[in-house]
Design a protein around this motif. Structure first.
Motif, PDB file in Angstrom:
ATOM      1  N   LEU A  43     -45.595  20.540  14.009  1.00  0.00           N
ATOM      2  CA  LEU A  43     -45.753  19.160  14.466  1.00  0.00           C
ATOM      3  C   LEU A  43     -44.400  18.543  14.812  1.00  0.00           C
ATOM      4  O   LEU A  43     -44.273  17.844  15.822  1.00  0.00           O
ATOM      5  N   GLU A  44     -43.394  18.807  14.006  1.00  0.00           N
ATOM      6  CA  GLU A  44     -42.047  18.289  14.289  1.00  0.00           C
ATOM      7  C   GLU A  44     -41.537  18.809  15.625  1.00  0.00           C
ATOM      8  O   GLU A  44     -40.981  18.055  16.436  1.00  0.00           O
ATOM      9  N   ARG A  45     -41.717  20.105  15.862  1.00  0.00           N
ATOM     10  CA  ARG A  45     -41.254  20.698  17.122  1.00  0.00           C
ATOM     11  C   ARG A  45     -42.033  20.126  18.306  1.00  0.00           C
ATOM     12  O   ARG A  45     -41.466  19.843  19.365  1.00  0.00           O
ATOM     13  N   LEU A  46     -43.344  19.970  18.107  1.00  0.00           N
ATOM     14  CA  LEU A  46     -44.169  19.403  19.179  1.00  0.00           C
ATOM     15  C   LEU A  46     -43.723  17.992  19.533  1.00  0.00           C
ATOM     16  O   LEU A  46     -43.677  17.635  20.717  1.00  0.00           O
ATOM     17  N   GLU A  47     -43.403  17.192  18.542  1.00  0.00           N
ATOM     18  CA  GLU A  47     -42.957  15.823  18.815  1.00  0.00           C
ATOM     19  C   GLU A  47     -41.651  15.804  19.599  1.00  0.00           C
ATOM     20  O   GLU A  47     -41.475  14.990  20.503  1.00  0.00           O
ATOM     21  N   GLU A  48     -40.731  16.713  19.263  1.00  0.00           N
ATOM     22  CA  GLU A  48     -39.473  16.793  19.997  1.00  0.00           C
ATOM     23  C   GLU A  48     -39.725  17.137  21.470  1.00  0.00           C
ATOM     24  O   GLU A  48     -39.166  16.509  22.372  1.00  0.00           O
ATOM     25  N   LYS A 100     -41.603  31.514  15.815  1.00  0.00           N
ATOM     26  CA  LYS A 100     -40.528  32.291  16.449  1.00  0.00           C
ATOM     27  C   LYS A 100     -40.682  32.284  17.968  1.00  0.00           C
ATOM     28  O   LYS A 100     -39.710  32.120  18.698  1.00  0.00           O
ATOM     29  N   ILE A 101     -41.908  32.465  18.425  1.00  0.00           N
ATOM     30  CA  ILE A 101     -42.154  32.454  19.872  1.00  0.00           C
ATOM     31  C   ILE A 101     -41.755  31.101  20.456  1.00  0.00           C
ATOM     32  O   ILE A 101     -41.063  31.031  21.476  1.00  0.00           O
ATOM     33  N   GLY A 102     -42.168  30.039  19.805  1.00  0.00           N
ATOM     34  CA  GLY A 102     -41.799  28.700  20.267  1.00  0.00           C
ATOM     35  C   GLY A 102     -40.296  28.500  20.286  1.00  0.00           C
ATOM     36  O   GLY A 102     -39.744  27.917  21.228  1.00  0.00           O
ATOM     37  N   GLY A 103     -39.619  28.982  19.259  1.00  0.00           N
ATOM     38  CA  GLY A 103     -38.170  28.869  19.191  1.00  0.00           C
ATOM     39  C   GLY A 103     -37.475  29.620  20.310  1.00  0.00           C
ATOM     40  O   GLY A 103     -36.499  29.128  20.893  1.00  0.00           O
ATOM     41  N   ILE A 104     -37.968  30.793  20.624  1.00  0.00           N
ATOM     42  CA  ILE A 104     -37.384  31.583  21.711  1.00  0.00           C
ATOM     43  C   ILE A 104     -37.542  30.857  23.057  1.00  0.00           C
ATOM     44  O   ILE A 104     -36.594  30.726  23.825  1.00  0.00           O
ATOM     45  N   PHE A 105     -38.755  30.356  23.302  1.00  0.00           N
ATOM     46  CA  PHE A 105     -38.981  29.632  24.562  1.00  0.00           C
ATOM     47  C   PHE A 105     -38.145  28.364  24.626  1.00  0.00           C
ATOM     48  O   PHE A 105     -37.616  28.010  25.677  1.00  0.00           O
TER      49      PHE A 105
END
Length: 171
Positions: A53-58, A20-25
């Protein structure tokens, strides 16, 4: 959400909070750098989960922070308790070393980590064969071709590999 993360004792909840934190940022605050940090924390918490991992790759492709990404992948490959996940993380790290960072020795090390987990991994063997051919590292290429022979069951393919080895020795 950070306070909820710190107070939570359940690993699944902690992962959810970091996501959630990552999504907000990422989505609301347009801060891919801080999103990368949050998703990195989630990945380190559980490298077996695909979502961080998917989000990190993006984000990595946006920020061009390949060194940081490969560091995470290698750490995850070392720390995961799932051998298949570890192998896949090392493969991703090796591809990044070779394609994005142009670091041949680091790619070789990562592909060798894959082969340590799966001695007959076709992708790692093929990649090492290509790297050693490209960099003209003939003794290492011969070793990889020997591994390829061991991994091959078809007699015709084995013969072709042996012919390739003979050609290398002749040259």
């Amino acid at each position: 959400i950070e306070i909820l993360f710190r107070r939570s004792e359940d690993a699944f909840e902690k992962l959810e909070h970091l996501m959630k934190i990552g999504g907000i940022f990422s989505e609301r605050l347009s801060s891919p750098e801080r999103a990368f940090v949050a998703y990195s924390r989630a990945f380190k918490l559980n490298p077996n989960q695909a979502a961080p991992l998917e989000r990190l790759e993006e984000i990595t492709s946006i920020l061009d922070c390949w060194k940081e990404m490969v560091g995470l992948l290698e750490e995850g490959g070392r720390t995961t308790d799932d051998p298949e996940v570890g192998k896949q993380l090392w493969l991703r790290a090796a591809r990044i070393h070779d394609a994005q960072l142009d670091s041949v020795d680091a790619a070789v090390t990562a592909y060798n980590a894959v082969l340590a987990r799966d001695a007959q991994n076709a992708e790692a063997i093929a990649a090492l064969e290509q790297i050693f051919s490209r960099t003209e590292r003939w003794p290492e290429l011969i070793d990889v071709l020997r591994s390829k022979v061991d991994a091959t069951v078809d007699a015709g393919e084995k013969e072709q590999i042996f012919r390739h080895m003979v050609m290398i020795y002749e040259e």
